[in-house]
Design a protein around this motif. Structure first.
Motif, short mmCIF file in Angstrom:
data_model
loop_
_atom_site.label_atom_id
_atom_site.label_comp_id
_atom_site.label_asym_id
_atom_site.label_seq_id
_atom_site.Cartn_x
_atom_site.Cartn_y
_atom_site.Cartn_z
N UNK A 195 1.25 -1.53 -0.20
CA UNK A 195 -0.26 -0.11 0.20
C UNK A 195 1.04 1.28 0.46
N UNK A 196 2.08 1.80 1.04
CA UNK A 196 3.24 2.34 0.51
C UNK A 196 3.76 2.95 -0.34
N UNK A 197 4.00 1.49 -1.14
CA UNK A 197 4.87 1.28 -2.18
C UNK A 197 4.02 1.74 -3.62
N UNK A 198 2.40 1.66 -3.77
CA UNK A 198 1.61 2.22 -4.39
C UNK A 198 1.22 3.14 -3.76
N UNK A 199 1.01 3.99 -3.13
CA UNK A 199 1.03 5.59 -2.41
C UNK A 199 2.16 6.09 -2.79
N UNK A 200 2.99 5.73 -2.91
CA UNK A 200 3.87 6.38 -2.68
C UNK A 200 4.52 6.85 -4.84
N UNK A 201 3.97 6.15 -5.37
CA UNK A 201 3.92 5.76 -6.46
C UNK A 201 3.38 7.32 -7.07
N UNK A 202 2.25 7.36 -6.45
CA UNK A 202 0.79 8.04 -6.60
C UNK A 202 1.11 9.53 -6.67
N UNK A 219 1.16 18.34 -13.32
CA UNK A 219 0.62 19.94 -13.55
C UNK A 219 -0.77 20.17 -12.73
N UNK A 220 -1.18 18.66 -12.24
CA UNK A 220 -2.01 19.44 -11.19
C UNK A 220 -2.18 20.12 -9.69
N UNK A 221 -2.83 20.83 -8.97
CA UNK A 221 -2.90 22.59 -8.41
C UNK A 221 -3.12 21.60 -6.92
N UNK A 222 -2.26 21.43 -5.50
CA UNK A 222 -3.26 21.14 -4.96
C UNK A 222 -4.13 21.94 -4.56
N UNK A 223 -5.24 21.23 -3.51
CA UNK A 223 -6.19 21.13 -3.15
C UNK A 223 -6.57 20.61 -1.74
N UNK A 224 -5.41 20.39 -0.94
CA UNK A 224 -5.81 19.90 0.12
C UNK A 224 -4.62 20.60 0.34
N UNK A 225 -4.11 20.60 1.82
CA UNK A 225 -3.37 21.16 3.28
C UNK A 225 -2.10 20.54 3.14
N UNK A 226 -2.60 19.26 2.81
CA UNK A 226 -1.33 17.41 2.92
C UNK A 226 -1.06 17.34 1.37
N UNK A 227 -1.47 17.61 1.04
CA UNK A 227 -0.74 16.96 -0.39
C UNK A 227 0.44 18.55 -1.40
N UNK A 244 7.86 20.38 -0.65
CA UNK A 244 8.42 20.14 -0.57
C UNK A 244 9.65 19.07 -1.42
N UNK A 245 8.44 18.78 -2.41
CA UNK A 245 8.95 17.89 -3.02
C UNK A 245 9.70 18.99 -4.37
N UNK A 246 8.95 19.96 -5.03
CA UNK A 246 9.59 20.81 -5.47
C UNK A 246 10.43 22.37 -5.62
N UNK A 292 6.58 11.25 0.38
CA UNK A 292 5.50 11.16 0.71
C UNK A 292 5.31 11.25 2.10
N UNK A 293 6.01 11.22 2.53
CA UNK A 293 6.17 11.64 4.26
C UNK A 293 7.27 13.36 4.39
N UNK A 294 6.36 14.48 3.57
CA UNK A 294 7.72 15.94 3.78
C UNK A 294 7.62 15.60 5.53
#
Length: 228
Positions: free
Chosen positions: A143-150, A158-166, A172-174, A188-190
């Motif tokens: 599950x962690x692996x799949x969530x990491x890939x996503x 180019x999808x823009x963040x719409x939630x605080x967590x994302x 951070x990754x940018x 996935x764990x910034x």
């Protein structure tokens, strides 16, 4: 404004999802996860230890992610005698930094993903005191692996963040890719392992790195990139 620019700016989560499932690694994790869930239910033998496994993985995963990113992905090629030690994952990651918008370079290389799944299966079946507990571990790790890939894929679209967590993950990754490659190693764990291991500075205090797009400061395939 061009039509292509409008299309990029209007990217929806559904659009991103359709592209995500066109790549093989997400399917590998999904199929493996489905098999692990079926096996876990079939084995039964539910105990308190199974409930502790997700918490243990949640505590350890940020440090695993940080270590892989720093030690494996940012590995500097080294020459040992006549041989060059330069793993495929490190080479692909250098290419990813050079072309962060290349979708094919965002995903874990398929053969590495297969190796990771096989390793997780081996750990689950050989290193746990009970088969059921090992399969619980396997379900959570896949599950962690799949969530990491996503998450990693979505940040590079180019999808823009719409939630605080994302928004935190996206920011951070940018920063890691476009500000300074020596910080912000969590994907996935910034801010988790980064804060503990002191790689989570105030972005305003960090200079923009000239090698963020060209790791180690040399061409990824040049002999000059090899540390002697």
């Amino acid at each position: 404004m061009s039509a292509s620019t409008n299309a990029r700016r209007s990217l929806t989560l559904a659009d991103a999802g359709r592209e995500f499932w066109r790549h093989p690694t997400p399917w590998l994790f999904l199929v493996a996860l489905t098999g692990a869930v079926i096996a876990r239910v079939a084995v039964g033998d539910w105990r308190l230890g199974d409930a502790l496994v997700p918490f243990a993985i949640a505590a350890a995963f940020p440090f695993l992610e940080w270590t892989i990113h720093v030690v494996v992905l940012h590995w500097r090629p080294r020459r040992i005698g006549r041989f060059t030690v330069d793993p495929m994952l490190a080479r692909k990651h250098r290419e990813h930094h050079m072309a962060p918008r290349d979708v094919d370079l965002v995903f874990i290389p398929l053969q590495s993903a297969i190796g990771a799944v096989a390793s997780a299966v081996a750990i689950a079946l050989l290193l746990f005191p009970r088969t059921g507990m090992g399969l619980t571990f396997l379900v959570v790790m896949l599950t962690c692996g799949l969530l990491y890939e996503w998450c990693h894929y979505l940040v590079h679209t180019d999808y823009k963040p719409k939630t605080a967590a994302y928004r935190v993950i996206w920011r951070d990754h940018r920063l890691h890719h476009f500000k300074n490659e020596h910080y912000w190693f969590g994907v996935t764990t910034p801010g988790t392992a980064d804060r503990v291991l002191r790689t989570y500075p105030d972005a305003a205090s960090v200079p923009t790195s000239p090698t963020a797009r060209n790791l180690h400061g040399t061409d990824a395939e040049s002999p000059a990139a090899v540390k002697r």
